[in-house]
Motif scaffolding. Structure first.
Motif, PDB file in Angstrom:
ATOM      1  N   GLN A   1      -2.498  -6.145  22.846  1.00 15.79           N
ATOM      2  CA  GLN A   1      -2.070  -7.405  22.251  1.00 15.79           C
ATOM      3  C   GLN A   1      -1.217  -7.157  21.010  1.00 15.79           C
ATOM      4  O   GLN A   1      -0.221  -7.837  20.784  1.00 15.79           O
ATOM      5  N   SER A   2      -1.604  -6.180  20.207  1.00 14.70           N
ATOM      6  CA  SER A   2      -0.827  -5.850  19.007  1.00 14.70           C
ATOM      7  C   SER A   2       0.582  -5.410  19.391  1.00 14.70           C
ATOM      8  O   SER A   2       1.568  -5.813  18.760  1.00 14.70           O
ATOM      9  N   GLY A   3       0.674  -4.593  20.438  1.00 17.38           N
ATOM     10  CA  GLY A   3       1.986  -4.144  20.905  1.00 17.38           C
ATOM     11  C   GLY A   3       2.838  -5.303  21.405  1.00 17.38           C
ATOM     12  O   GLY A   3       4.053  -5.359  21.143  1.00 17.38           O
ATOM     13  N   GLU A   4       2.205  -6.239  22.119  1.00 15.28           N
ATOM     14  CA  GLU A   4       2.939  -7.405  22.626  1.00 15.28           C
ATOM     15  C   GLU A   4       3.450  -8.261  21.473  1.00 15.28           C
ATOM     16  O   GLU A   4       4.576  -8.769  21.521  1.00 15.28           O
ATOM     17  N   ILE A   5       2.637  -8.422  20.449  1.00 19.47           N
ATOM     18  CA  ILE A   5       3.037  -9.228  19.301  1.00 19.47           C
ATOM     19  C   ILE A   5       4.238  -8.595  18.596  1.00 19.47           C
ATOM     20  O   ILE A   5       5.176  -9.291  18.184  1.00 19.47           O
ATOM     21  N   VAL A   6       4.228  -7.272  18.471  1.00 21.31           N
ATOM     22  CA  VAL A   6       5.356  -6.571  17.843  1.00 21.31           C
ATOM     23  C   VAL A   6       6.631  -6.790  18.652  1.00 21.31           C
ATOM     24  O   VAL A   6       7.703  -7.079  18.092  1.00 21.31           O
ATOM     25  N   LYS A   7       6.546  -6.670  19.980  1.00 16.95           N
ATOM     26  CA  LYS A   7       7.714  -6.879  20.831  1.00 16.95           C
ATOM     27  C   LYS A   7       8.236  -8.308  20.722  1.00 16.95           C
ATOM     28  O   LYS A   7       9.445  -8.547  20.640  1.00 16.95           O
ATOM     29  N   LEU A   8       7.313  -9.267  20.742  1.00 18.80           N
ATOM     30  CA  LEU A   8       7.700 -10.668  20.660  1.00 18.80           C
ATOM     31  C   LEU A   8       8.318 -10.997  19.304  1.00 18.80           C
ATOM     32  O   LEU A   8       9.272 -11.780  19.218  1.00 18.80           O
TER      33      LEU A   8
ATOM     34  N   LEU B   1      27.731 -22.996  24.731  1.00 21.74           N
ATOM     35  CA  LEU B   1      26.682 -24.012  24.698  1.00 21.74           C
ATOM     36  C   LEU B   1      25.525 -23.651  25.643  1.00 21.74           C
ATOM     37  O   LEU B   1      24.354 -23.854  25.319  1.00 21.74           O
ATOM     38  N   ALA B   2      25.877 -23.117  26.838  1.00 18.29           N
ATOM     39  CA  ALA B   2      24.837 -22.737  27.795  1.00 18.29           C
ATOM     40  C   ALA B   2      23.984 -21.597  27.247  1.00 18.29           C
ATOM     41  O   ALA B   2      22.747 -21.614  27.347  1.00 18.29           O
ATOM     42  N   GLU B   3      24.640 -20.599  26.650  1.00 21.32           N
ATOM     43  CA  GLU B   3      23.887 -19.471  26.084  1.00 21.32           C
ATOM     44  C   GLU B   3      23.048 -19.919  24.897  1.00 21.32           C
ATOM     45  O   GLU B   3      21.921 -19.451  24.703  1.00 21.32           O
ATOM     46  N   LEU B   4      23.592 -20.819  24.104  1.00 20.76           N
ATOM     47  CA  LEU B   4      22.841 -21.341  22.974  1.00 20.76           C
ATOM     48  C   LEU B   4      21.580 -22.050  23.448  1.00 20.76           C
ATOM     49  O   LEU B   4      20.486 -21.855  22.898  1.00 20.76           O
ATOM     50  N   SER B   5      21.701 -22.835  24.519  1.00 16.62           N
ATOM     51  CA  SER B   5      20.553 -23.545  25.067  1.00 16.62           C
ATOM     52  C   SER B   5      19.514 -22.571  25.611  1.00 16.62           C
ATOM     53  O   SER B   5      18.311 -22.710  25.351  1.00 16.62           O
ATOM     54  N   ARG B   6      19.980 -21.553  26.366  1.00 17.97           N
ATOM     55  CA  ARG B   6      19.046 -20.563  26.925  1.00 17.97           C
ATOM     56  C   ARG B   6      18.326 -19.795  25.818  1.00 17.97           C
ATOM     57  O   ARG B   6      17.119 -19.552  25.896  1.00 17.97           O
ATOM     58  N   THR B   7      19.080 -19.407  24.800  1.00 17.15           N
ATOM     59  CA  THR B   7      18.484 -18.632  23.718  1.00 17.15           C
ATOM     60  C   THR B   7      17.439 -19.441  22.968  1.00 17.15           C
ATOM     61  O   THR B   7      16.386 -18.922  22.578  1.00 17.15           O
ATOM     62  N   GLN B   8      17.716 -20.726  22.777  1.00 16.74           N
ATOM     63  CA  GLN B   8      16.742 -21.588  22.104  1.00 16.74           C
ATOM     64  C   GLN B   8      15.470 -21.735  22.941  1.00 16.74           C
ATOM     65  O   GLN B   8      14.362 -21.720  22.414  1.00 16.74           O
ATOM     66  N   GLU B   9      15.627 -21.869  24.262  1.00 14.01           N
ATOM     67  CA  GLU B   9      14.467 -21.956  25.149  1.00 14.01           C
ATOM     68  C   GLU B   9      13.665 -20.659  25.123  1.00 14.01           C
ATOM     69  O   GLU B   9      12.430 -20.682  25.082  1.00 14.01           O
ATOM     70  N   ASP B  10      14.383 -19.522  25.158  1.00  9.85           N
ATOM     71  CA  ASP B  10      13.699 -18.222  25.100  1.00  9.85           C
ATOM     72  C   ASP B  10      12.926 -18.083  23.792  1.00  9.85           C
ATOM     73  O   ASP B  10      11.797 -17.565  23.768  1.00  9.85           O
ATOM     74  N   LEU B  11      13.550 -18.552  22.720  1.00 10.20           N
ATOM     75  CA  LEU B  11      12.912 -18.438  21.414  1.00 10.20           C
ATOM     76  C   LEU B  11      11.612 -19.241  21.378  1.00 10.20           C
ATOM     77  O   LEU B  11      10.596 -18.791  20.834  1.00 10.20           O
ATOM     78  N   GLU B  12      11.627 -20.416  21.980  1.00 10.55           N
ATOM     79  CA  GLU B  12      10.416 -21.236  22.042  1.00 10.55           C
ATOM     80  C   GLU B  12       9.330 -20.535  22.862  1.00 10.55           C
ATOM     81  O   GLU B  12       8.154 -20.536  22.489  1.00 10.55           O
ATOM     82  N   THR B  13       9.749 -19.903  23.975  1.00 12.90           N
ATOM     83  CA  THR B  13       8.794 -19.174  24.812  1.00 12.90           C
ATOM     84  C   THR B  13       8.199 -17.995  24.057  1.00 12.90           C
ATOM     85  O   THR B  13       6.980 -17.753  24.104  1.00 12.90           O
TER      86      THR B  13
ATOM     87  N   THR C   1       7.863 -17.656  20.896  1.00 14.30           N
ATOM     88  CA  THR C   1       6.973 -18.149  19.849  1.00 14.30           C
ATOM     89  C   THR C   1       5.615 -18.538  20.432  1.00 14.30           C
ATOM     90  O   THR C   1       4.563 -18.227  19.862  1.00 14.30           O
ATOM     91  N   GLN C   2       5.634 -19.229  21.585  1.00 16.26           N
ATOM     92  CA  GLN C   2       4.381 -19.618  22.237  1.00 16.26           C
ATOM     93  C   GLN C   2       3.595 -18.392  22.679  1.00 16.26           C
ATOM     94  O   GLN C   2       2.375 -18.322  22.506  1.00 16.26           O
ATOM     95  N   ASP C   3       4.297 -17.394  23.263  1.00 16.65           N
ATOM     96  CA  ASP C   3       3.629 -16.161  23.713  1.00 16.65           C
ATOM     97  C   ASP C   3       3.026 -15.410  22.533  1.00 16.65           C
ATOM     98  O   ASP C   3       1.930 -14.840  22.636  1.00 16.65           O
ATOM     99  N   ALA C   4       3.759 -15.391  21.420  1.00 11.30           N
ATOM    100  CA  ALA C   4       3.249 -14.699  20.234  1.00 11.30           C
ATOM    101  C   ALA C   4       1.969 -15.365  19.741  1.00 11.30           C
ATOM    102  O   ALA C   4       1.001 -14.690  19.373  1.00 11.30           O
ATOM    103  N   SER C   5       1.933 -16.695  19.770  1.00 10.67           N
ATOM    104  CA  SER C   5       0.736 -17.427  19.348  1.00 10.67           C
ATOM    105  C   SER C   5      -0.433 -17.135  20.280  1.00 10.67           C
ATOM    106  O   SER C   5      -1.566 -16.891  19.833  1.00 10.67           O
ATOM    107  N   THR C   6      -0.147 -17.117  21.601  1.00 11.89           N
ATOM    108  CA  THR C   6      -1.203 -16.827  22.587  1.00 11.89           C
ATOM    109  C   THR C   6      -1.761 -15.427  22.389  1.00 11.89           C
ATOM    110  O   THR C   6      -2.979 -15.210  22.401  1.00 11.89           O
TER     111      THR C   6
END
Length: 379
Positions: free
Chosen positions: A100-107, A171-183, A185-190
């Protein structure tokens, strides 16, 4: 008479420690959860006071004394087995904590990179917007489209298309990057919640291990030197009886054939494990100076170039199982119903293992404990 008094005292302590013999979960059920104890961590001694020793009856015979010592041996063995099961829970939680620590560092790195990329894309989009504003809301290509010159008109159409595609790409890359960033962040919290859960599991398992070991040591410490020596002898005799009984259930041909056909990896694992003979058991240890049971087997197979799960319960759950009659050097013998102990078969009905606290890595009969099954790391 002193010997008898001490043996009786130990039996009395056995009764007083009944509360410490609560069954530990087997691997099939969720394991209690768990941080690696620092070297030299103090041992938690049960807070309940031990009752005073009661003298044995003058008519007690030496054989009766042996019977009492046998009860002490069985109780000590039970306590160490429970400590072993808790050690497996501790080791598993420790591995999960590392993961889990390793995953958090990667995220965390992915989040930082994502934020930087979003800033870069916003700058690009802003530059394009400013360019359109400077040209009256039209990109340079669009202005050329309005030209009367046919060549400039065609060039303008191409530039408009290129500008539109560039805008859409940004615009498409900006949207994808924002979605990835949200994911991310959620994974890091989990993963953070999982990390904290495993730390709690480690703490609980550590407390249980220390209590069981302290109780076992307390029992043994109440015996005189001669009684402790006799206790060791009874321990060896019990292991010998169990191994002899196991051999009696195996055809002679099976024992003779078992051990043949070892792979080069199996031989390397056996060579590593047997080279550790004489080193002390320390729970949670993976060498080089000390080992617990699964620490020894996992390190031996890692040295042979075949990484395997860290704990005996995970080794039993994840590694290929084989029939006992087909085992060969390097195979792992899993012991007890909860898969809380493991040894490595070395041939001729013998295995090498790290027994328990107070004992060293040693050779023993493969049947000296209750066998749950056999697994093969290099199958």
């Amino acid at each position: 008479m002193n010997r008898r008094r001490c043996a009786a005292a130990a039996i009395t302590v056995v009764c007083a420690l009944g509360l410490l013999t609560v069954p530990v979960q087997a691997m099939a059920a969720p394991i209690p959860d768990v941080p690696t104890p620092p070297p030299g961590a103090s041992v938690t001694v049960p807070s309940a006071p031990l009752p005073p020793a009661s003298p044995l009856s003058p008519s007690t015979s030496p054989s009766a004394s042996d019977q009492e010592l046998e009860k002490v041996r069985e109780q000590i063995e039970t306590l160490y087995r429970k400590a072993g099961a808790a050690t497996d829970a501790y080791n598993l939680a420790q591995e999960q904590t590392k993961k889990q620590s390793g995953e958090i560092v990667k995220l965390a790195k992915a989040i930082v990179d994502g934020q930087a990329r979003i800033a870069e894309l916003k700058d690009q989009a802003g530059a394009q917007a400013r360019e359109q504003y400077r040209n009256g809301g039209l990109p340079p290509g669009a202005q050329l489209v309005l030209s009367d010159d046919p060549k400039l008109f065609l060039d303008g159409i191409n530039k408009v298309r290129q500008s539109q595609q560039a805008n859409q790409t940004v615009l498409a890359e900006l949207s994808r990057t924002q979605e990835d960033l949200e994911t991310y962040t959620q994974d890091a919290s989990t993963n953070w919640h999982k990390l904290e859960t495993n730390r709690v599991k480690q703490a609980k398992a550590k407390k249980k291990i220390n209590a069981q070991i302290a109780a076992a040591k307390k029992l043994e410490s109440r015996l005189e030197k001669k009684e402790r020596a006799r206790l060791r002898q009874l321990e060896r005799e019990a292991a010998s009886r169990a191994h002899t009984a196991w051999l009696a259930t195996r055809p002679v041909q099976t024992i003779e054939n078992a051990g043949s056909g070892a792979t080069s990896a199996g031989k390397a694992a056996v060579a590593f494990a047997t080279a550790q003979i004489g080193k002390p058991y320390v729970w949670g240890a993976t060498g080089p100076g000390s080992y617990d049971c699964s620490g020894l087997t996992s390190k031996a197979w890692a040295a042979a170039g075949r990484p395997i799960p860290r704990t005996s319960q995970e080794q039993w759950r994840l590694l290929p199982r084989i029939d006992i009659q087909d085992m060969r050097p390097g195979d792992l013998i899993i012991y007890h119903a909860d898969a809380s102990h493991v040894g490595m078969y070395v041939g001729d009905g013998t295995m090498v293992h790290s027994p328990r606290p107070g004992r060293n890595v040693t050779l023993a009969g493969a049947g000296s404990m209750k066998i749950l099954g056999v697994v093969r790391p290099d199958k």
